[in-house]
Design a protein around this motif. Structure first.
Motif, PDB file in Angstrom:
ATOM      1  N   ALA A 126     -18.512  20.258  -6.390  1.00 29.25           N
ATOM      2  CA  ALA A 126     -17.545  19.537  -7.228  1.00 29.25           C
ATOM      3  C   ALA A 126     -16.450  20.480  -7.723  1.00 29.25           C
ATOM      4  O   ALA A 126     -15.261  20.127  -7.759  1.00 29.25           O
ATOM      5  N   TRP A 127     -16.833  21.701  -8.095  1.00 30.25           N
ATOM      6  CA  TRP A 127     -15.824  22.685  -8.526  1.00 30.25           C
ATOM      7  C   TRP A 127     -14.923  23.098  -7.362  1.00 30.25           C
ATOM      8  O   TRP A 127     -13.731  23.352  -7.558  1.00 30.25           O
ATOM      9  N   ALA A 129     -13.987  21.063  -5.073  1.00 26.39           N
ATOM     10  CA  ALA A 129     -13.037  19.948  -4.991  1.00 26.39           C
ATOM     11  C   ALA A 129     -11.937  20.106  -6.033  1.00 26.39           C
ATOM     12  O   ALA A 129     -10.754  19.874  -5.741  1.00 26.39           O
ATOM     13  N   VAL A 130     -12.316  20.527  -7.235  1.00 27.77           N
ATOM     14  CA  VAL A 130     -11.314  20.746  -8.290  1.00 27.77           C
ATOM     15  C   VAL A 130     -10.347  21.863  -7.880  1.00 27.77           C
ATOM     16  O   VAL A 130      -9.127  21.755  -8.061  1.00 27.77           O
ATOM     17  N   ALA A 173     -10.183  17.832  -0.963  1.00 27.20           N
ATOM     18  CA  ALA A 173     -10.807  17.614  -2.272  1.00 27.20           C
ATOM     19  C   ALA A 173     -11.623  16.328  -2.275  1.00 27.20           C
ATOM     20  O   ALA A 173     -12.734  16.280  -2.837  1.00 27.20           O
ATOM     21  N   ALA A 174     -11.102  15.271  -1.645  1.00 25.94           N
ATOM     22  CA  ALA A 174     -11.842  14.008  -1.584  1.00 25.94           C
ATOM     23  C   ALA A 174     -13.134  14.168  -0.782  1.00 25.94           C
ATOM     24  O   ALA A 174     -14.196  13.658  -1.175  1.00 25.94           O
ATOM     25  N   ALA A 177     -15.590  16.116  -2.884  1.00 22.29           N
ATOM     26  CA  ALA A 177     -16.154  15.275  -3.948  1.00 22.29           C
ATOM     27  C   ALA A 177     -17.236  14.354  -3.375  1.00 22.29           C
ATOM     28  O   ALA A 177     -18.291  14.159  -3.999  1.00 22.29           O
ATOM     29  N   ALA A 178     -17.000  13.803  -2.183  1.00 24.47           N
ATOM     30  CA  ALA A 178     -18.015  12.957  -1.544  1.00 24.47           C
ATOM     31  C   ALA A 178     -19.268  13.764  -1.218  1.00 24.47           C
ATOM     32  O   ALA A 178     -20.400  13.286  -1.392  1.00 24.47           O
ATOM     33  N   ALA A 180     -20.299  16.415  -2.837  1.00 21.76           N
ATOM     34  CA  ALA A 180     -20.981  16.689  -4.112  1.00 21.76           C
ATOM     35  C   ALA A 180     -21.834  15.500  -4.531  1.00 21.76           C
ATOM     36  O   ALA A 180     -22.981  15.666  -4.986  1.00 21.76           O
ATOM     37  N   LEU A 181     -21.298  14.288  -4.370  1.00 20.63           N
ATOM     38  CA  LEU A 181     -22.075  13.096  -4.704  1.00 20.63           C
ATOM     39  C   LEU A 181     -23.295  12.963  -3.790  1.00 20.63           C
ATOM     40  O   LEU A 181     -24.381  12.580  -4.239  1.00 20.63           O
TER      41      LEU A 181
END
Length: 197
Positions: A126-127, A129-130, A173-174, A177-178, A180-181
């Motif tokens: 997640a980081w 992605a940020v 980034a998207a 994020a996916a 990370a989920l």
């Protein structure tokens, strides 16, 4: 997996991140030391001012035309802010790469040890992605510097800053994020599975 290979991969990733971070800072500092000198910016000519540029009467051979692409423009008496802002994308990208190298190092360690769902991996991704979002957004900062340079030089009506954003960092980034989920869901699923006796 061979421990030597794992350690070598970790060293390479962290070394590359450190080089990127140092390079980004050095590049921005170098720009700050050039204040007062010239700054070379990429600009896009505004088509409505073609007469002022002296392009309206130019006749080119058949099959050739003037494009509306970027042109280099040299402007003297640059300020520290202009020089640093013009290099801000490299500065921010280098620092993001430095932080990302250590996040990726933690991920690689857990994957090489056979524990991809280790606690903290979802947060690491997640980081990442940020960081991709931040570095992608930083691509717009040099355009602000170009606009400031053109305004100071009185050429804002003739030239404009080019579009500096690319869709690649935001797509990355998207995807991160996916991922990370997915890692978080995988960790929860493993925690919910009762041990077989």
């Amino acid at each position: 997996m061979d421990r030597l290979f794992v350690r070598l991969a970790l060293y390479v990733v962290r070394f590359a991140g450190a080089v990127a971070g140092v390079w980004g800072v050095a590049y921005a500092v170098n720009g700050a030391t050039q204040a007062g000198g010239e700054i070379v910016v990429r600009v896009v000519p505004r088509l409505e001012d073609a007469d002022r540029l002296g392009l309206s009467g130019v006749k080119l051979p058949r099959g050739l035309s003037l494009g509306d692409g970027e042109l280099p423009l040299r402007v003297w008496d640059s300020t520290v802010a202009e020089q640093v802002l013009f290099r801000a994308d490299v500065l921010v990208g280098g620092l993001c790469a430095l932080v990302a190298a250590f996040l990726v190092g933690g991920l690689l360690t857990s994957v090489f040890e056979g524990e991809p769902y280790r606690r903290g991996n979802a947060a690491r991704v997640a980081w990442l992605a940020v960081l991709a979002l931040v570095s992608g957004a930083a691509q717009a900062v040099p355009a602000l510097a170009v606009a400031a340079v053109l305004d100071r030089a009185g050429a804002g009506g003739t030239f404009g800053p080019p579009s500096g954003l690319s869709w690649l960092p935001f797509t990355g980034a998207a995807l991160l994020a996916a991922l990370a989920l997915a890692l978080r869901a995988g960790r929860r699923a493993r925690a919910d599975v009762a041990p077989v006796t």
